[in-house]
Design an enzyme around this catalytic site. Structure first.
Site, PDB file in Angstrom:
ATOM      1  N   ALA A 139       0.829  -1.210   0.000  1.00  0.00           N
ATOM      2  CA  ALA A 139       0.000   0.000   0.000  1.00  0.00           C
ATOM      3  C   ALA A 139       0.861   1.256   0.000  1.00  0.00           C
ATOM      4  CB  ALA A 139      -0.936  -0.008   1.209  1.00  0.00           C
ATOM      5  N   CYS A 180       3.035 -11.696  -0.140  1.00  0.00           N
ATOM      6  CA  CYS A 180       2.500 -12.929  -0.736  1.00  0.00           C
ATOM      7  C   CYS A 180       3.589 -13.974  -0.980  1.00  0.00           C
ATOM      8  CB  CYS A 180       1.795 -12.613  -2.048  1.00  0.00           C
ATOM      9  SG  CYS A 180       0.376 -11.516  -1.851  1.00  0.00           S
TER      10      CYS A 180
END
Length: 453
Positions: A13, A43
């Site tokens: 972000a 991830c």
């Protein structure tokens, strides 16, 4: 020091907000403040245990942002004053801002289980030096218990299993990946993992972590005791909003920061994006605890574009929940509502199933069978969600579904969809799995309307 835009947090972000802001407002000064010089790709964390050769192979690059002119300060923010529009760093420096973006992400939930403080008990924190310790412990362990059957728990446990360890995966509800998949997909994944050697314990909770000077095992609530020299708690994350404890900023019922459609918070000139924000379900509008890097990146683009003027009009007004992962050589993906959630929320729906292969002819050597489940509104025919399993092509097919959900795609749109196909790359246009599943759903819709086809 004063900057036009100060971003607290350097994960997906934070980085995407910074690059978007710099592209949209090139004359503005943008700085990202984060603790570590080298961050990790969230991830990619599960794959540090086997697939990736080193932890450094999972670094999140910042060179692209620096090339755009984004500045970086490697320090911790100790205090935020929204009245003075200033952040104070632990090193003593203060930075004034015109616009502030909170992108502090999330922290692992550490459950109050007896024995959780023992050496050998870990979480999956997004901190490189901490992960270095976790990785080293996993390499030396022989028997590992992973608690939590969500994406992180499943991916981490399979990676450690692939590294030659004995692994138990414990999940409190009766199937793994329950937030994203219905039972038939959960069973498909579980079967693959068990064939690979995973020891699954679903519908059970860890009652106690055993040991004196270090972990020796876990006791389940059914009385079963499992020996282990390492326990990984992967039961989820909560918004990291500790920095804002003394600031009168509005938060949602999940504890995340409230933000409007343009990622503006309740305080003027303060924006927020990513896991620290409370999200809403796209269909039900209820608060959602879902945390995804893809959602963070989307919100970051909205925030970065709209810092000084509303340049990007947001059309996606909620969290779609688009997932994909690979488990035991099976790619599974989902977007939107599961049938279980649709039923629980009292939607009037129909389901369409289809099987096919992702090459044509199906005798090609790299073909994979694909199983598709699609859920449509019975009255309007609007797509509510889909799940699929098969080869790697599923990972991109689900993105078609995600955009379709965002745009209100209907069963008829799938039947008239024009696709590009090639024998070596896609399923046959005559038996495209998404079209076949939509056809079956349409049969149910028509039968429900007039009792005939």
């Amino acid at each position: 020091m004063k900057k036009d835009v100060v971003i607290v947090g350097g994960g997906p972000a934070g980085i995407v907000t910074a690059t978007t802001a710099k592209k949209t407002y090139p004359d503005k000064s943008v700085v990202v403040i984060r603790k570590e010089r080298e961050g990790v790709i969230p991830c990619g964390i599960p794959y540090i245990f086997h697939t990736l050769p080193t932890l450094d192979a999972n670094n999140m690059p910042i060179k692209g942002a620096e090339d755009l002119g984004v500045g970086f300060v490697f320090d911790e923010v100790e205090e935020v004053s929204t009245d003075a529009k200033r952040v104070k760093l632990s090193g003593g420096e203060s930075i004034e801002y015109e616009k502030l973006v909170i992108a502090t992400g999330s922290q692992p939930i550490f459950p109050p289980i007896k024995g959780s403080e023992l050496p050998g008990v870990f979480t999956i924190a997004k901190d490189k030096e901490y992960l270095r310790t976790v990785r080293a412990a996993a390499k030396s362990a022989k028997k590992v218990v992973v608690v939590g059957g969500g994406f992180i728990g499943v991916e981490v446990s399979e990676e450690i299993l692939s590294d030659g360890k004995e692994v138990y995966l414990v999940e409190a509800v009766d199937q793994i990946l329950t937030a994203a998949f219905d039972k038939e997909f959960g069973a498909m994944i579980s079967e693959r993992l068990e064939k690979k050697g995973m020891k699954l314990r679903t519908g059970m909770k860890v009652f106690e972590i055993k040991g004196e000077d270090k972990v020796s095992g876990v006791l389940l609530d059914n009385g079963e005791e499992i020996e282990a020299d390492m326990v990984i708690l992967a039961i989820g994350y909560r918004p990291n909003v500790k920095l804002l404890e003394n600031i009168p900023i509005h938060r949602g019922i999940t504890g995340g920061i409230w933000a409007d459609e343009y990622m503006r918070t309740s305080i003027d000139d303060v924006f927020a994006a990513g896991d620290c924000v409370e999200h809403k379900c796209f269909f039900t509008r209820k608060p959602s605890r879902l945390m995804l890097a893809s959602t963070a990146a989307f919100e970051a683009r909205v925030a970065g574009s709209n810092l000084f003027k509303l340049k990007m009009i947001r059309e996606n007004h909620g969290n779609l929940g688009v997932f994909s992962t690979s488990v035991a050589n099976l790619t599974v993906a989902a977007a939107g509502l599961t049938e279980c959630t649709a039923k629980m929320e009292n939607f009037d729906y129909v389901v369409g199933f289809a099987k096919g292969v992702d090459r044509h002819p199906g005798s090609l050597p790299d073909k994979s069978e694909i199983f598709v489940k699609m859920i449509f509104s019975k009255n309007s025919g609007i797509l509510l969600g889909a799940q699929m399993a098969g080869g790697k092509s599923v990972g991109e097919m689900i993105n078609i579904i995600g955009l379709g959900l965002q745009k209100g795609i209907t069963v008829n749109d799938f039947l008239t969809m024009q696709i590009g196909s090639h024998p070596l790359l896609t399923a046959a246009p005559t038996t495209y799995p998404l079209t076949l599943a939509a056809e079956k759903a349409l049969v149910s819709i028509l039968a429900a309307k007039d009792g005939s086809i």
